[in-house]
Design an enzyme around this catalytic site. Structure first.
Site, mmCIF file in Angstrom:
data_model
loop_
_atom_site.group_PDB
_atom_site.id
_atom_site.type_symbol
_atom_site.label_atom_id
_atom_site.label_comp_id
_atom_site.label_asym_id
_atom_site.label_seq_id
_atom_site.Cartn_x
_atom_site.Cartn_y
_atom_site.Cartn_z
ATOM 1 N N ASN A 97 -2.555 4.179 -3.662
ATOM 2 C CA ASN A 97 -3.249 4.899 -2.509
ATOM 3 C C ASN A 97 -2.580 6.470 -2.543
ATOM 4 O OD1 ASN A 97 -5.238 5.950 -0.143
ATOM 5 N ND2 ASN A 97 -3.034 6.021 0.545
ATOM 6 N N LYS A 134 -6.450 12.854 -11.511
ATOM 7 C CA LYS A 134 -7.253 11.757 -11.183
ATOM 8 C C LYS A 134 -7.923 11.022 -12.453
ATOM 9 C CE LYS A 134 -6.416 11.091 -6.756
ATOM 10 N NZ LYS A 134 -5.560 9.808 -6.289
ATOM 11 N N TYR A 147 -5.940 18.661 -9.746
ATOM 12 C CA TYR A 147 -6.239 17.608 -9.039
ATOM 13 C C TYR A 147 -7.139 16.442 -9.821
ATOM 14 C CZ TYR A 147 -7.530 14.414 -5.400
ATOM 15 O OH TYR A 147 -7.892 13.020 -4.658
ATOM 16 N N ILE A 176 0.816 -1.083 0.103
ATOM 17 C CA ILE A 176 0.042 0.030 -0.150
ATOM 18 C C ILE A 176 0.866 1.116 -0.092
ATOM 19 C CG2 ILE A 176 -1.861 1.497 1.051
ATOM 20 C CD1 ILE A 176 -2.187 -1.642 2.783
ATOM 21 N N THR A 189 -9.914 13.073 5.868
ATOM 22 C CA THR A 189 -8.669 12.859 5.999
ATOM 23 C C THR A 189 -7.750 14.172 6.023
ATOM 24 O OG1 THR A 189 -8.080 12.746 3.604
ATOM 25 C CG2 THR A 189 -8.566 10.741 4.811
HETATM 26 N N1 LIG Z 1 -10.033 12.612 1.366
HETATM 27 C C1 LIG Z 1 -10.612 12.522 0.184
HETATM 28 O O1 LIG Z 1 -11.515 13.392 0.260
HETATM 29 C C2 LIG Z 1 -10.221 12.092 -1.240
HETATM 30 C C3 LIG Z 1 -11.029 11.988 -2.004
HETATM 31 C C4 LIG Z 1 -10.979 11.380 -3.338
HETATM 32 C C5 LIG Z 1 -9.575 10.633 -3.500
HETATM 33 N N2 LIG Z 1 -8.778 10.616 -2.559
HETATM 34 C C6 LIG Z 1 -7.516 10.145 -2.886
HETATM 35 O O2 LIG Z 1 -7.331 9.137 -1.867
HETATM 36 C C7 LIG Z 1 -6.001 8.632 -1.638
HETATM 37 C C8 LIG Z 1 -5.648 8.725 -0.093
HETATM 38 O O3 LIG Z 1 -5.635 10.398 0.282
HETATM 39 P P1 LIG Z 1 -5.756 10.781 1.702
HETATM 40 O O4 LIG Z 1 -7.316 11.401 1.793
HETATM 41 O O5 LIG Z 1 -5.777 9.616 2.828
HETATM 42 O O6 LIG Z 1 -4.957 11.927 1.673
HETATM 43 P P2 LIG Z 1 -3.780 12.332 2.892
HETATM 44 O O7 LIG Z 1 -4.207 12.110 4.183
HETATM 45 O O8 LIG Z 1 -3.499 13.721 2.527
HETATM 46 O O9 LIG Z 1 -2.830 11.340 2.730
HETATM 47 C C9 LIG Z 1 -1.939 11.264 1.521
HETATM 48 C C10 LIG Z 1 -0.950 10.178 1.455
HETATM 49 O O10 LIG Z 1 -0.197 10.141 0.273
HETATM 50 C C11 LIG Z 1 1.149 10.235 0.423
HETATM 51 N N3 LIG Z 1 2.040 10.874 -0.445
HETATM 52 C C12 LIG Z 1 1.873 12.015 -1.034
HETATM 53 N N4 LIG Z 1 2.977 12.264 -1.969
HETATM 54 C C13 LIG Z 1 3.614 11.078 -1.812
HETATM 55 C C14 LIG Z 1 4.730 10.397 -2.736
HETATM 56 N N5 LIG Z 1 5.167 11.375 -3.696
HETATM 57 N N6 LIG Z 1 5.051 9.390 -2.570
HETATM 58 C C15 LIG Z 1 4.655 8.524 -1.396
HETATM 59 N N7 LIG Z 1 3.589 8.909 -0.748
HETATM 60 C C16 LIG Z 1 3.150 10.105 -0.847
HETATM 61 C C17 LIG Z 1 1.301 10.931 1.968
HETATM 62 O O11 LIG Z 1 2.540 10.787 2.623
HETATM 63 P P3 LIG Z 1 3.104 11.779 3.333
HETATM 64 O O12 LIG Z 1 2.761 11.622 4.689
HETATM 65 O O13 LIG Z 1 4.714 11.423 3.380
HETATM 66 O O14 LIG Z 1 2.922 13.219 2.755
HETATM 67 C C18 LIG Z 1 0.141 10.438 2.658
HETATM 68 O O15 LIG Z 1 0.581 9.218 3.272
HETATM 69 C C19 LIG Z 1 -5.275 9.963 -2.496
HETATM 70 O O16 LIG Z 1 -4.868 9.194 -3.662
HETATM 71 C C20 LIG Z 1 -6.421 11.018 -2.736
HETATM 72 O O17 LIG Z 1 -6.039 11.692 -3.831
HETATM 73 C C21 LIG Z 1 -9.025 11.288 -1.480
#
Ligand SMILES: NC(=O)c1ccc[n+]([C@@H]2O[C@H](COP(=O)([O-])OP(=O)(O)OC[C@H]3O[C@@H](n4cnc5c(N)ncnc54)[C@H](OP(=O)(O)O)[C@@H]3O)[C@@H](O)[C@H]2O)c1
Length: 230
Positions: free
Chosen positions: A77, A146, A142, A10, A177
């Site tokens: 992810n 996506k 963004y 993951i 998140t």
């Molecule tokens: N939350 C929402 O509403 C939402 C909606 C639609 C889609 N998503 C998608 O769901 C997924 C998880 O998002 P989340 O909501 O959990 O976001 P989050 O809380 O901001 O977490 C983002 C994660 O991605 C990691 N990351 C960022 N850049 C990276 C890189 N270059 N290499 C490896 N890891 C990296 C971050 O690591 P660090 O801690 O090192 O920064 C963190 O673990 C993402 O793909 C996001 O686009 C989220």
């Protein structure tokens, strides 16, 4: 793809949805969960194996694939939203979104797919977003990244047909998140959202509609997208 006894990788597993995926993979009986993170010391899920991985670094991705060997399931992810506007946002931010949200996932697929093909078994779960389908203030660059991620899953499904590899794209709306911390909108609970998504993933669903926003927007895709513009 059944999760029980599987080896799972993951990305972005140190917080948010990634940490939830890691937790629930173990709860569902995964044999081994590699929790990949840029700072592996920040992984806080008991029972996983943290590994160091920045998905923008080709060498690190290849090293991770070598270290893991045979993965049954890879969850792409890791994601990033700069909230840049398409029309006047910083190109640096827009490129970074593409580099993480599209190329990052593609690098992982290209590194892990060959071993899956050899065994004729494996699955990718690529986390996209409803923003692939919708214009919304400060989420449009963004969203373009996506949409590329979503199209990638459709393309990989075609290229890997017959190889025994499941390619699931996951669509979701706003979820509670860090990514959405500053945005005042109704949000999904990460634990409920991931549970719904993993149920569909285990059922072999190609396009995982993980919440109501995804289901409603998918059902309306044949309509004129202009109707969403206020
Ligand atoms: N939350 C929402 O509403 C939402 C909606 C639609 C889609 N998503 C998608 O769901 C997924 C998880 O998002 P989340 O909501 O959990 O976001 P989050 O809380 O901001 O977490 C983002 C994660 O991605 C990691 N990351 C960022 N850049 C990276 C890189 N270059 N290499 C490896 N890891 C990296 C971050 O690591 P660090 O801690 O090192 O920064 C963190 O673990 C993402 O793909 C996001 O686009 C989220």
């Amino acid at each position: 793809m059944k999760i029980k006894y599987s080896v799972v990788v993951i990305t972005g597993a140190n917080r948010g949805l990634g940490a939830q995926f890691a937790t629930q993979m173990l709860e569902r009986g995964a044999a081994r969960v590699y929790a990949a993170a840029r700072r592996p010391e920040s992984v806080d899920v008991p029972g996983v194996e943290p590994i160091s991985l920045d998905v923008t670094d080709q060498q690190q991705v290849e090293e991770a694939a070598r270290a893991v060997g045979q993965a049954d399931i890879v969850i792409n992810n890791a994601g990033f939203s700069s909230f840049a506007r398409l029309i006047d946002g910083e190109m640096r931010d827009i490129r970074r979104e593409i580099d993480i949200n599209y190329f990052g996932a593609l690098r992982m697929v290209r590194a892990f797919a060959p071993a899956m093909r050899k065994r004729g078994r494996g699955a990718f779960l690529n986390v996209s977003s409803v923003m692939a389908w919708l214009g919304y203030e400060h989420s449009n660059s963004y969203g373009a990244s996506k949409a590329a991620n979503w199209a990638m899953s459709n393309g990989l499904r075609e290229e890997l047909a017959g190889a025994g590899i499941q390619v699931s794209s996951m669509l979701l709306g706003s979820t509670d998140t860090d990514m959405m911390a500053g945005i005042d909108v109704p949000k999904n609970r990460p634990d409920e959202l991931v549970a719904t998504a993993l149920d569909q993933f285990e059922d072999g669903v190609n396009e995982i509609l993980a919440d109501d926003a995804a289901t409603i927007l998918k059902a309306g895709l044949s309509g004129d997208p202009g109707r969403f513009v206020e």
